[in-house]
Design an enzyme around this catalytic site. Structure first.
Site, PDB file in Angstrom:
ATOM      1  N   LYS A 159      15.584  -1.147   0.749  1.00  0.00           N
ATOM      2  CA  LYS A 159      14.356  -2.022   0.365  1.00  0.00           C
ATOM      3  C   LYS A 159      13.706  -2.907  -0.568  1.00  0.00           C
ATOM      4  CE  LYS A 159      10.116   1.439   0.964  1.00  0.00           C
ATOM      5  NZ  LYS A 159       9.285   0.302   2.296  1.00  0.00           N
TER       6      LYS A 159
HETATM    7  N1  PPE Z   1      11.560   2.085   7.577  1.00  0.00           N
HETATM    8  C1  PPE Z   1      10.480   1.254   6.954  1.00  0.00           C
HETATM    9  C2  PPE Z   1      10.608  -0.333   7.131  1.00  0.00           C
HETATM   10  C3  PPE Z   1       9.488   1.360   5.728  1.00  0.00           C
HETATM   11  O1  PPE Z   1       9.052   0.554   4.707  1.00  0.00           O
HETATM   12  C4  PPE Z   1       9.044   2.522   5.090  1.00  0.00           C
HETATM   13  C5  PPE Z   1       9.392   3.675   4.531  1.00  0.00           C
HETATM   14  C6  PPE Z   1       9.952   3.709   6.350  1.00  0.00           C
HETATM   15  C7  PPE Z   1      10.779   3.211   7.181  1.00  0.00           C
HETATM   16  C8  PPE Z   1       9.640   5.085   6.024  1.00  0.00           C
HETATM   17  O2  PPE Z   1      10.659   5.827   4.815  1.00  0.00           O
HETATM   18  P1  PPE Z   1       9.829   6.726   3.680  1.00  0.00           P
HETATM   19  O3  PPE Z   1       8.783   6.456   3.808  1.00  0.00           O
HETATM   20  O4  PPE Z   1      11.354   6.954   3.447  1.00  0.00           O
HETATM   21  O5  PPE Z   1      10.387   8.173   4.904  1.00  0.00           O
HETATM   22  N2  PPE Z   1       7.375   2.208   4.195  1.00  0.00           N
HETATM   23  C9  PPE Z   1       6.408   2.590   2.732  1.00  0.00           C
HETATM   24  C10 PPE Z   1       5.796   1.740   2.993  1.00  0.00           C
HETATM   25  C11 PPE Z   1       5.754   0.021   2.775  1.00  0.00           C
HETATM   26  C12 PPE Z   1       3.839  -0.170   2.784  1.00  0.00           C
HETATM   27  O6  PPE Z   1       4.152  -0.869   1.578  1.00  0.00           O
HETATM   28  O7  PPE Z   1       3.472  -0.586   3.310  1.00  0.00           O
HETATM   29  C13 PPE Z   1       5.692   3.909   2.135  1.00  0.00           C
HETATM   30  O8  PPE Z   1       5.807   4.354   3.139  1.00  0.00           O
HETATM   31  O9  PPE Z   1       5.741   4.180   1.621  1.00  0.00           O
END
Ligand code: PPE
Length: 311
Positions: A159
């Site tokens: 990330k």
């Molecule tokens: N894909 C991407 C590209 C991504 O950035 C996130 C989180 C996810 C999948 C989901 O991951 P998880 O949060 O572990 O379930 N994206 C973050 C937001 C990015 C932003 O700055 O806006 C978040 O959900 O916190």
């Protein structure tokens, strides 16, 4: 996401005032995107604030850093404690938490080796990422013409700050055309994910989601949803999905820490199913919010409570 100023920010082991949390303009991250970060939510519960899957997020942060050969100058346990202390010092009941590890001031050239690695944690109040209305009524998405980066270009499992230039291009395109969110296809043309969320499709009561090999971030919400769906007796299949699966799906929803479970009601102006939010989406949305708000038993040990006098 609107920024709601809090009192303190944790920077390299110290709590500094919100407006003093500054870095030098020649910091490596600013010029070359050399940072890795997390997005974590802290929810208000009857037992005080709880940080959802905090350790899992911090382990992912550590792995993102490892991919980029960054040595975080703090242990996961130290970062966990710092995060909880930040919630307490900022007097937050619920929050969005953003730990970031980045290359600071050193040399100015792409070579990051030798440039110091720094760490910071920010926590502030945050409402619905894709809007209050949207989580209730669903969003309209478009398949962007920008592809998700190919597997041997930028590592999707990290990330990393730089990854989000790809998200920005996708978002600017679809927002300009009047859509709420973008869906990216991977290098091979299969469905990858949203600009900041993973994607799920429902067809004939079966839940489908793309595999890691479709250049997705290994989402923690995605993992939670897979586990909760199985618990509810829903069959889950992780497999390559062609674009047209979006057009004939019965239900579609996006998941992420910020987005939580957001229903999708149309793709490229084609209604998803009958254009209304589906029952499996609703079921999982409800289950997820009950879990994160501590209203259901925490079977998986996902809730990390911040012990404080504010209950
Ligand atoms: N894909 C991407 C590209 C991504 O950035 C996130 C989180 C996810 C999948 C989901 O991951 P998880 O949060 O572990 O379930 N994206 C973050 C937001 C990015 C932003 O700055 O806006 C978040 O959900 O916190």
């Amino acid at each position: 996401m609107p920024i709601k100023e809090a009192k303190f920010i944790w920077m390299n082991g110290e709590f500094v005032n919100w407006w003093d949390a500054k870095i030098h303009i020649l910091s490596h991250i600013i010029h070359y995107g050399s940072g890795v970060f997390e997005g974590i939510r802290c929810y208000k519960t009857d037992k005080g604030p709880e940080i959802f899957r905090l350790k899992d997020h911090l382990f992912r942060l550590k792995n993102s850093a490892k991919i980029y050969r960054m040595e975080i100058p703090f242990t996961v346990e130290e970062l966990r404690e710092a995060t909880k202390e930040l919630i307490r010092r900022n007097n937050l009941e619920s929050a969005y938490i953003r730990p970031i590890v980045y290359r600071g001031y050193g040399t100015i050239a792409p070579n990051p080796l030798g440039v110091p690695v720094e760490a910071s944690i920010i926590a502030f109040e945050l409402g619905r990422y894709l809007g209050d209305e949207n989580i209730k009524n669903g969003i309209s998405v478009m398949v962007t013409s920008w592809r998700k980066f190919a597997p041997d270009t930028l590592p999707a499992m990290a990330k990393a700050s730089g990854n989000y230039l790809n998200s920005q291009l996708a978002l600017m395109e679809v927002i300009t055309y009047g859509f709420n969110e973008a869906i990216l296809l991977d290098y091979f043309g299969y469905i990858s994910e949203g600009s900041g969320e993973n994607i799920f499709l429902v067809k004939n009561e079966i839940l489908f989601t793309p595999p890691l090999s479709s250049s997705i971030l290994e989402g923690i919400t995605r993992d939670s949803i897979i586990k909760l769906a199985k618990e509810l007796g829903i069959e889950v299949r992780v497999e390559f999905l062609p674009r047209e699966a979006l057009y004939i799906a019965d239900e579609i929803f996006l998941v992420g820490t910020a987005a939580e479970v957001t229903p999708v009601i149309s793709v490229d102006k084609i209604p998803v199913g009958d254009g209304k939010i589906g029952k499996i989406t609703r079921l999982l949305q409800e289950k997820y919010s009950n879990i994160v708000e501590g209203k259901e038993e925490d079977k998986y040990g996902w809730l990390d409570y911040v012990i404080c006098d504010k209950i």
